[in-house]
Design an enzyme around this catalytic site. Structure first.
Site, short mmCIF file in Angstrom:
data_model
loop_
_atom_site.label_atom_id
_atom_site.label_comp_id
_atom_site.label_asym_id
_atom_site.label_seq_id
_atom_site.Cartn_x
_atom_site.Cartn_y
_atom_site.Cartn_z
N ASP A 24 0.79 -1.26 0.00
CA ASP A 24 0.00 0.00 0.00
C ASP A 24 0.82 1.30 0.00
OD1 ASP A 24 -1.93 -1.91 0.23
OD2 ASP A 24 -2.74 -1.24 2.14
N LYS A 129 -6.59 -4.86 -3.12
CA LYS A 129 -7.23 -5.51 -1.96
C LYS A 129 -8.26 -4.57 -1.33
CE LYS A 129 -3.48 -4.44 1.34
NZ LYS A 129 -4.24 -3.56 2.21
N CYS A 162 -2.12 -2.53 7.79
CA CYS A 162 -2.10 -3.46 6.65
C CYS A 162 -0.87 -4.37 6.65
CB CYS A 162 -2.23 -2.69 5.34
SG CYS A 162 -3.88 -1.99 5.16
C1 C5J Z 1 -3.06 0.58 5.53
C2 C5J Z 1 -4.80 1.83 6.64
N1 C5J Z 1 -2.55 0.37 4.34
N2 C5J Z 1 -4.01 2.23 7.63
N3 C5J Z 1 -4.32 1.11 5.60
O1 C5J Z 1 -2.43 0.34 6.54
O2 C5J Z 1 -5.99 2.11 6.63
#
Ligand code: C5J
Length: 228
Positions: A24, A129, A162
């Protein structure tokens, strides 16, 4: 096989069975105006992870390591967005609303894309995702079965959300996870430190923790001569 200094003990890297998994690193999380900032976070906290990750990515590509990227987000019609996730936070704006980088966390919008510094190249799967974990509702299981991947070098954001969810999912599927402290980041430095401690605690209950310098050294070390 290269040995990487790590916590709670060294990690024996098996490059043909290993993948670099970058979680991400999207504009919506890292840059001002995206989902991360909308939730009230200081997105500058994530920036220090970019340079080490860039160096690691270059070394991994050079070494021929399998590289995968993930992106958290949703279809434009929001059919993969649970109501519970949409309303969480009670913010004035939510997932799917217009923001400075297009509709927030929506596939195809500028904010949903990976930051230019770490942009995927041909042959590197990009896994979209809808959840926090990279296995939920994605093709990751099939991709790693096809490549016979047994180890993940895990980087990306955020460490306690994540990254952690994915590491826990992978751990339960028999994948060994090596998480890199300088290539992961959180909006909350104390969560980052604690999340890493949680991974390596209790004899490595979820995996191992190391850093980019150690992995790059392992990837670039000359191969040992075969025993005669
Ligand atoms: C991730 C989030 N990628 N913190 N998403 O950690 O909402």
């Amino acid at each position: 096989m290269p040995v990487v200094p790590a916590q709670p003990y060294e990690f024996t890297l098996d490059p043909p069975r290993a993948a670099l998994l970058i979680i991400d690193m999207q504009r919506d999380f890292v840059e001002p105006g995206g989902f991360g900032e909308m939730l009230g976070n200081d997105v500058s906290q994530l920036r220090p992870s970019i340079e080490p990750l860039k160096a690691l990515l270059a070394a991994a590509r050079q070494a021929g390591l399998f590289v995968m990227h993930t992106r958290e987000g949703h279809k434009p019609d929001l059919s993969d967005l649970h109501e519970a996730k949409k309303v969480r936070g009670r913010g004035a704006k939510t997932i799917g609303d217009e923001g400075p980088m297009g509709r927030i966390l929506i596939i195809g919008e500028a904010g949903h894309d990976i930051i230019p510094e770490l942009y995927p190249i041909a042959g590197e799967p990009v896994i979209d995702k809808p959840g926090k974990g990279a296995f939920y509702n994605t093709e990751l299981t099939d991709i790693i079965a096809d490549k016979d991947i047994k180890q993940f070098i895990v980087c990306g954001v955020t460490t306690e959300v994540c990254v952690h969810t994915t590491v826990r999912e992978a751990n339960d599927r028999g994948i060994e996870c090596l998480v890199l402290s300088d290539c992961t980041a959180s909006y909350f430095p104390e969560f980052h430190a604690t999340a890493l401690r949680m991974i390596a605690a209790q004899g490595g209950i979820f995996g191992w923790v190391s850093d980019s310098t150690s992995v790059i050294a392992a990837l670039t070390a000359p191969a040992e001569p075969a025993a005669s």
